[in-house]
Design an enzyme around this catalytic site. Structure first.
Site, PDB file in Angstrom:
ATOM      1  N   LYS A  88       0.837  -1.213   0.000  1.00  0.00           N
ATOM      2  CA  LYS A  88       0.000   0.000   0.000  1.00  0.00           C
ATOM      3  C   LYS A  88       0.868   1.258   0.000  1.00  0.00           C
ATOM      4  CE  LYS A  88      -3.874  -2.341   2.160  1.00  0.00           C
ATOM      5  NZ  LYS A  88      -4.469  -2.837   3.398  1.00  0.00           N
ATOM      6  N   ASP A 145     -11.139   2.704   4.124  1.00  0.00           N
ATOM      7  CA  ASP A 145     -11.592   1.345   3.835  1.00  0.00           C
ATOM      8  C   ASP A 145     -13.093   1.264   3.586  1.00  0.00           C
ATOM      9  OD1 ASP A 145     -10.045  -0.819   3.386  1.00  0.00           O
ATOM     10  OD2 ASP A 145      -9.782  -1.405   5.471  1.00  0.00           O
ATOM     11  N   GLN A 151      -5.033  -1.821   9.656  1.00  0.00           N
ATOM     12  CA  GLN A 151      -4.750  -3.087   8.962  1.00  0.00           C
ATOM     13  C   GLN A 151      -5.256  -4.258   9.807  1.00  0.00           C
ATOM     14  OE1 GLN A 151      -3.290  -3.454   5.822  1.00  0.00           O
ATOM     15  NE2 GLN A 151      -3.835  -5.590   6.051  1.00  0.00           N
TER      16      GLN A 151
END
Length: 292
Positions: free
Chosen positions: A57, A124, A101
């Protein structure tokens, strides 16, 4: 050689195309906003798979011109420490997207931490406010993997209107939001899962079949309607007889490619799209600074 094999939907190439578009968008916005977009990825512990995802990422961020504000916590970090870091990032003017995460160590309450992210920085797309916006058909940040699937279908000009779409899997990460997005695109949607009776009978009705269950090679050729579009969201690491590990999806690629019209590979299908949509969400939040 069989007469027919499915055309492959190339998520990797599409992800690169999206990254190029985002780079151009950032270059246009940056003089007006006075800083680059910022994404903060929070990671707790040293799970090797998570660490690899985070590196991936951050590399993608650098490539398009997004600043990274990552933070790695030791495995024994407390709920209060991570919550405070999220609060600080909520208030940090340089940060447009925040991502925790997953999975987190068991002693942490991941839902409480996700709820603490400012919904407008929820890279997200998992915050209940953004889920609610999706249910209501309002604009907002969308879950990355389902949004990546929809973007891929659009790119390949696969019409969803009136089509039978079957989603196998009902997770809050993929199955549920994807079903809502398909509904929004005028598909007729069925959600099936591991406890559905006669799963093959359900999947055989699908013009568009999406597998998101996390079971290696679960969807076989017998379960697929001829000429269907098959999207494989699964990423499973399996070990073969010689002890070598490789990634496979939820779809038995070899057999299904002889039945389906279009098919995503694993790796190189939906995976790269998830990261591309994470960057897209960050830039979307960033662009609201001009529009908003």
């Amino acid at each position: 050689m069989n007469a027919k094999t499915a055309k492959i939907l190339d998520g990797k190439a599409l992800a690169q195309k999206i990254q190029t578009e985002l780079t151009t968008q950032i270059q246009a916005l940056q003089p007006q906003i006075g800083r680059p977009p910022g994404l903060a990825v929070l990671m707790v512990g040293d799970n090797p798979a998570s660490a690899a995802y985070v590196r991936n990422k951050e590399r993608a961020c650098t490539k398009v011109g997004i600043a990274s504000f990552g933070k790695n916590f030791p495995a024994d970090a407390t709920q209060a420490e991570v919550a405070q870091a999220i609060q600080d990032l909520n208030e940090d003017e340089r940060v447009d997207g925040i991502l925790v995460q997953l999975p987190l160590p068991n002693h942490l309450d991941s839902v409480a931490l996700l709820h603490q992210i400012d919904p407008n920085k929820d890279a997200d797309g998992l915050h209940p406010v953004n889920m609610g916006r999706l249910v209501r058909g309002e604009s907002g940040l969308r879950s990355c993997t389902p949004a990546g699937v929809i973007r891929m279908l659009q790119e390949y000009q696969i019409s969803l209107q009136g089509k039978q779409a079957v989603v196998v899997g009902r997770s809050i990460l993929v199955g549920k939001p994807l079903a809502l997005m398909l509904l929004e695109a005028d598909a007729t949607v069925t959600i099936a899962h591991s406890r559905s009776h006669n799963l093959a009978a359900i999947t055989q009705t699908a013009d568009i079949l999406i597998a998101a269950v996390g079971r290696p090679n679960m969807i076989t050729a017998q379960m697929v309607k001829p000429d269907a579009v098959v999207i494989d969201v699964g990423i499973n690491r399996i070990i073969d007889y010689e002890g070598n590990s490789r990634l496979v999806g939820d779809v038995d690629f070899e057999s299904v490619q002889e039945v389906a019209e279009l098919l995503t590979p694993v790796p190189g299908g939906v995976g790269p799209m998830t990261v591309a949509m994470l960057l897209h969400n960050t830039v979307w939040s960033y662009s609201q600074k001009v529009n908003g």
